[in-house]
Scaffold this active site. Structure first.
Site, mmCIF file in Angstrom:
data_model
loop_
_atom_site.group_PDB
_atom_site.id
_atom_site.type_symbol
_atom_site.label_atom_id
_atom_site.label_comp_id
_atom_site.label_asym_id
_atom_site.label_seq_id
_atom_site.Cartn_x
_atom_site.Cartn_y
_atom_site.Cartn_z
ATOM 1 N N ASN A 106 -5.109 2.303 -13.259
ATOM 2 C CA ASN A 106 -4.121 1.395 -12.667
ATOM 3 C C ASN A 106 -2.736 2.004 -12.831
ATOM 4 O O ASN A 106 -2.493 2.770 -13.767
ATOM 5 C CB ASN A 106 -4.174 0.044 -13.403
ATOM 6 C CG ASN A 106 -3.223 -0.980 -12.813
ATOM 7 O OD1 ASN A 106 -3.105 -1.104 -11.597
ATOM 8 N ND2 ASN A 106 -2.517 -1.711 -13.668
ATOM 9 N N GLY B 244 0.791 -1.236 0.000
ATOM 10 C CA GLY B 244 0.000 0.000 0.000
ATOM 11 C C GLY B 244 0.817 1.276 0.000
ATOM 12 O O GLY B 244 0.320 2.322 0.430
ATOM 13 N N SER B 245 2.040 1.223 -0.533
ATOM 14 C CA SER B 245 2.841 2.464 -0.524
ATOM 15 C C SER B 245 2.273 3.502 -1.503
ATOM 16 O O SER B 245 2.374 4.709 -1.257
ATOM 17 C CB SER B 245 4.316 2.178 -0.817
ATOM 18 O OG SER B 245 4.503 1.796 -2.154
ATOM 19 N N ASP C 168 -3.049 -5.325 -17.844
ATOM 20 C CA ASP C 168 -2.171 -4.159 -17.932
ATOM 21 C C ASP C 168 -2.303 -3.467 -19.295
ATOM 22 O O ASP C 168 -1.338 -2.921 -19.841
ATOM 23 C CB ASP C 168 -0.703 -4.538 -17.645
ATOM 24 C CG ASP C 168 -0.535 -5.087 -16.225
ATOM 25 O OD1 ASP C 168 -1.149 -4.521 -15.301
ATOM 26 O OD2 ASP C 168 0.188 -6.077 -16.047
ATOM 27 N N SER D 133 3.829 3.404 -15.496
ATOM 28 C CA SER D 133 2.753 3.937 -16.340
ATOM 29 C C SER D 133 1.454 3.969 -15.550
ATOM 30 O O SER D 133 1.165 3.043 -14.787
ATOM 31 C CB SER D 133 2.523 3.026 -17.562
ATOM 32 O OG SER D 133 3.709 2.780 -18.270
ATOM 33 N N ILE E 61 -6.608 -10.381 -11.692
ATOM 34 C CA ILE E 61 -7.112 -10.159 -13.048
ATOM 35 C C ILE E 61 -8.599 -9.838 -12.925
ATOM 36 O O ILE E 61 -9.318 -10.497 -12.153
ATOM 37 C CB ILE E 61 -6.861 -11.408 -13.912
ATOM 38 C CG1 ILE E 61 -5.344 -11.565 -14.129
ATOM 39 C CG2 ILE E 61 -7.606 -11.326 -15.233
ATOM 40 C CD1 ILE E 61 -4.932 -12.860 -14.774
ATOM 41 N N LEU E 62 -9.044 -8.835 -13.633
ATOM 42 C CA LEU E 62 -10.428 -8.381 -13.497
ATOM 43 C C LEU E 62 -11.273 -8.917 -14.645
ATOM 44 O O LEU E 62 -10.826 -8.948 -15.798
ATOM 45 C CB LEU E 62 -10.475 -6.854 -13.492
ATOM 46 C CG LEU E 62 -9.711 -6.223 -12.320
ATOM 47 C CD1 LEU E 62 -9.482 -4.738 -12.575
ATOM 48 C CD2 LEU E 62 -10.437 -6.442 -11.012
ATOM 49 N N HIS F 96 1.252 0.689 -13.203
ATOM 50 C CA HIS F 96 2.008 -0.530 -13.495
ATOM 51 C C HIS F 96 3.492 -0.172 -13.583
ATOM 52 O O HIS F 96 3.854 0.840 -14.194
ATOM 53 C CB HIS F 96 1.525 -1.130 -14.821
ATOM 54 C CG HIS F 96 2.221 -2.412 -15.157
ATOM 55 N ND1 HIS F 96 1.954 -3.593 -14.490
ATOM 56 C CD2 HIS F 96 3.204 -2.688 -16.046
ATOM 57 C CE1 HIS F 96 2.736 -4.546 -14.970
ATOM 58 N NE2 HIS F 96 3.501 -4.025 -15.920
HETATM 59 C C1 GAR Z 1 3.502 -1.139 -7.379
HETATM 60 O O1 GAR Z 1 4.829 -1.196 -7.851
HETATM 61 C C2 GAR Z 1 2.528 -1.175 -8.540
HETATM 62 O O2 GAR Z 1 3.008 -0.475 -9.678
HETATM 63 C C3 GAR Z 1 2.441 -2.647 -8.817
HETATM 64 O O3 GAR Z 1 2.388 -3.232 -7.549
HETATM 65 C C4 GAR Z 1 3.141 -2.422 -6.645
HETATM 66 C C5 GAR Z 1 2.295 -2.144 -5.434
HETATM 67 O O4 GAR Z 1 3.041 -1.525 -4.420
HETATM 68 N N1 GAR Z 1 1.291 -2.964 -9.613
HETATM 69 C C6 GAR Z 1 1.289 -3.912 -10.565
HETATM 70 O O5 GAR Z 1 2.237 -4.616 -10.803
HETATM 71 C C7 GAR Z 1 -0.032 -4.030 -11.342
HETATM 72 N N2 GAR Z 1 0.139 -4.854 -12.484
HETATM 73 P P1 GAR Z 1 2.315 -0.825 -3.198
HETATM 74 O O6 GAR Z 1 1.378 -1.876 -2.606
HETATM 75 O O7 GAR Z 1 3.426 -0.494 -2.253
HETATM 76 O O8 GAR Z 1 1.598 0.384 -3.723
#
Ligand code: GAR
Length: 223
Positions: free
Chosen positions: A117, A22-23, A155, A146, A102-103, A119
């Site tokens: 989203n 959740g950063s 994605d 992105s 996956i949605l 990515h």
């Molecule tokens: C982030 O790097 C985000 O871009 C990625 O998951 C991480 C979540 O980090 N998302 C994907 O790969 C989606 N395909 P977080 O929980 O610290 O925000």
């Protein structure tokens, strides 16, 4: 007679979906608190009751909900329940922030145009998982993140904005991931703010930025 000089927009109501740390959620909340993002997080929903990001949301007095996929017979049933939960909060925008599922097509279609989203790659390169390792292995000299509107494709969907980071010769996967993540934390609040202030909008099937068609992703130089 009173003269109106233009009205401030109300904060854009968000529902944020997370699966783990959740950063990016924290970066969004920090930007709201810091006055850089005119939005309010109405709820944080996770497929993982133990996601650390849920605890952080609770500490900030935000409603949190966990929905376990094991309680549903399949993806469409889960997504249908998730859709109902999200709609209870009447979001203007649904923000996927590390939501690692996956949605299904009906879910994506329901939220079309208000589902975004982030990515960790320069899409369309490196969709899916392990993007940092794959970028290093491919010998990429640039990598990044992105923000895109979500389509039925994993994605996929039109990319709104990207930011690039260099891949250094001695980079480990972890070092590169950290460099990208730092930029994600600035990129995502900025993209949401553009939507909140109406600079970025969808006209029919066209994405527009400042009233002009967006022909390819915006590039945000965050260095
Ligand atoms: C982030 O790097 C985000 O871009 C990625 O998951 C991480 C979540 O980090 N998302 C994907 O790969 C989606 N395909 P977080 O929980 O610290 O925000």
């Amino acid at each position: 007679m009173s003269v109106t000089t233009g009205q401030a927009r109300p904060p854009l109501p968000l529902v944020v979906l997370i699966s783990r740390r959740g950063s990016n959620l924290k970066a969004i909340l920090d930007a709201i608190q810091g006055g850089e993002l005119n939005a309010s997080v109405r709820a944080v929903i996770s497929n993982n009751a133990d996601a650390p990001g849920l605890e952080y949301a609770r500490q900030n007095d935000i409603d949190t909900l966990a929905l376990d996929a094991a309680d549903y017979p399949g993806r469409e049933a889960y997504d249908h329940a998730l859709q109902g939960l999200i709609e209870r909060f009447e979001p203007g925008l649904v923000v996927l922030a590390g939501f690692m599922r996956i949605l299904s097509a009906p879910f994506v279609q329901h939220f079309r145009g208000r589902l975004i989203n982030i990515h960790p790659s320069l899409l369309p390169a490196f969709r899916g998982l392990d993007t940092h390792r794959r970028a290093i292995e491919a010998g990429a000299t640039e990598h990044g993140a992105s923000v895109h509107l979500v389509s039925e494709e994993l994605d996929g969907g039109p990319v709104i904005v990207q930011t690039k980071v260099p891949v250094l010769p001695e980079d480990s996967e972890e070092q590169l991931a950290e460099r990208v993540l730092q930029q994600e934390h600035r990129l995502y609040p900025q993209a949401i703010q553009w939507i909140a202030e109406g600079r970025l909008r969808r006209e029919g099937e066209e994405l527009q930025f400042d009233g002009r068609p967006l022909n390819g992703p915006l590039q945000l130089d965050l260095a």
